[in-house]
Design a protein around this motif. Structure first.
Motif: not given
Lengths: 273, 276
Positions: B37-41
């Motif tokens: 999720x952090x990577x996509x964000x």
């Protein structure tokens, strides 16, 4: 001719591989060193020519205290100690002849070694030895093209090229099949007798040790727990060395009993190895 | 009796369904999914902050078209300047590879942990890391500042780059050598120099030559690049044509560079194939 007194080796990790090993051998013969993995067999062998530096104790070969020598003198002393390895340890990209001649590196000059110009007597001795170990015609074959048995034969030739008083042999047969193992061991024992060397053999195979050794030393956890002849190895002795197990099938019963494939050995040596 | 027992046993051992999963790289599922999720964000965040000036791209496109139009047909009329540049590049590459090969031997040997005492190893490795941390262009700018424009700066740059590249490969190759061979040769009473020429050099030589040839190929490419900052060779000629808007000559040079790199690659592969 070889006296080892209170030899100890403690590795920097704190492992005590040898805890005061002492024994003395007065004449050229074949001595097998048996013991479980981790008992210090390899360390013992390597402490004798100081590939591993012993922590304390002394090794005296032919009245020369090896443990006291400086680097240059040690190199000179190593010339008299041939070594044979489980993994053969040939220089893979060199030819059989170059590998055999590497046994003379302690004797020739740098330029002779660089140009591969060894004295003619060394070359003819190498040819003789290669023939003797069953590798005639192989001198220009590269070492990495040989089978395990053949490589070990080159290893034996290299060690004998040194004209050694002492042969240190570390698990010579552990990577070989049973038949090749016997052939290699027989060759080693014959040559030791011929050259009059004292031969120390680390060996896992108790049967082979009993078959070929004049004397057997048992190591356990860095200590000598048995020192005697092959006949004196009993089930109790093996239990002392290795621990509890059913040893009845391991003890050699009839001295020449399981030798039946030995006579054809020489003839098939090359084919099998 | 025994068969009856076995039968009973197998009846009792009704296979209990047991689960099995591969071990995940990150065991904790919260961390695992959290990371995704952090990577996509971050990716979305990065996209929004990227200030793409569309108007500049819009005005740039016709200019690019203009350049390409002016590039064709390539202009080979100044062929003497071209061949001189190419030859200089090749000479830079050859000289740099040659000195790099020589200097890499002592540095590589000192950088092999299984051969030398720890302090020597650390010094050699520091030199390798230090020189590797600067890109060729930076070293080239540095040498151009010291020695002025011209091929000398280019040669020195690529000597530095080649030396540390070949030395690193050599050191790693020696470190990966089976310890047994070294042990066996030491056990014969051979001194260190003899160990070097009888054990290490035959084992390391083919790869050393292979790496050097590869480096020669790389040097041909790099020699065209370092020229752009003024370090001689065809790159310098190329940079000059761009500033003078001689785009048709630029294309001629680029085509020659492609040909040169192609020949270099082919030669390098051919030699390395024969070294096996």
């Amino acid at each position: 001719m070889l006296t080892i007194t209170d030899l100890t080796k403690t590795y920097p990790t704190g492992t005590a591989a040898l805890k005061g090993v002492s024994f003395s051998i007065s004449e050229p013969q074949v001595v097998a060193i048996i013991g479980p993995s981790g008992s210090g067999k390899s360390t013992l062998i390597r402490c004798i020519n100081r590939l591993i530096e012993p922590t304390s104790g002394s090794v005296v070969l032919e009245n020369l205290n090896i443990t006291k020598l400086g680097r240059r003198q040690l190199r000179k002393a190593r010339r008299r100690m041939g070594m044979i390895f489980q993994e053969y340890n040939l220089v893979e990209r060199l030819t059989v002849m170059e590998n055999a001649l590497s046994g003379r590196l302690g004797y020739v000059s740098f330029w002779q070694a660089f140009r591969r110009k060894f004295p003619p007597e060394d070359v003819s001795k190498a040819f003789q030895l290669l023939d003797r170990v069953g590798l005639e015609g192989y001198h220009d074959t590269r070492a990495d093209a040989l089978s395990g048995g053949e490589r070990q034969r080159v290893g034996i030739a290299r060690a004998l090229m040194q004209n050694p008083a002492l042969l240190l042999v570390d698990e010579p047969t552990a990577s070989l099949d049973p038949k090749t193992s016997r052939q290699v061991m027989r060759l080693l024992v014959e040559l030791s007798k011929e050259f009059g060397t004292l031969t120390l053999v680390n060996i896992h195979d108790v049967g082979l040790a009993q078959m070929f050794a004049d004397r057997i030393i048992g190591l356990r956890l860095g200590e000598v727990v048995f020192d005697g002849t092959a006949d004196q190895v009993t089930e109790q002795v093996l239990t002392d060395i290795y621990g509890e197990e059913d040893w009845s099938a391991t003890i050699r019963k009839i001295p020449e009993g399981d030798d039946e494939d030995e006579d054809e050995g020489e003839a098939t040596a090359k084919a099998a190895s | 009796m025994t068969t009856a027992n076995q039968a009973q046993n197998s009846q009792n051992n009704v296979p209990v369904p047991r689960e099995w999963h591969t071990i995940k790289l990150i065991q904790n599922p919260y961390y695992r999914y959290g990371l995704i999720v952090a990577t996509i964000a971050y990716f979305i965040f990065a996209l929004t902050t990227l200030e793409v000036d569309w108007s500049r791209i819009y005005t740039g496109l016709p200019r690019a078209g203009d350049i390409f139009v002016r590039m064709v047909p390539p202009d080979f009329s100044r062929w003497s300047l071209l061949t001189r540049g190419i030859l200089e590049s090749v000479q830079i590459a050859l000289a740099a590879s040659f000195f790099g090969m020589i200097l890499a031997i002592p540095l590589g040997l000192c950088g092999a942990r299984n051969l030398v005492p720890k302090p020597v190893y650390l010094v050699a490795r520091s030199i390798i890391v230090l020189t590797r941390s600067f890109h060729e262009i930076i070293i080239a700018i540095f040498f151009v500042k010291i020695f002025g424009f011209g091929p000398l700066a280019g040669v020195l740059t690529l000597i530095v780059a080649s030396t540390n590249f070949i030395a690193k490969m050599l050191a790693e190759d020696i470190e990966n050598m089976p310890a047994g061979q070294l042990e066996a040769i030491r056990a014969t009473g051979a001194s260190f120099p003899k160990l070097l020429i009888y054990c290490i050099s035959p084992q390391a030589l083919p790869r050393y030559l292979g790496v050097s040839i590869y480096r020669l190929d790389a040097n041909i490419r790099h020699s065209t690049v370092v020229g752009i900052v003024g370090a001689g060779g065809i790159g310098q000629v190329l940079a000059a044509t761009f500033t003078r808007y001689d785009y048709d000559f630029s294309l001629a040079i680029l085509m020659c560079i492609v040909g040169l790199v192609f020949v270099g690659e082919f030669f390098s592969n051919w030699v390395r194939g024969r070294l096996r």
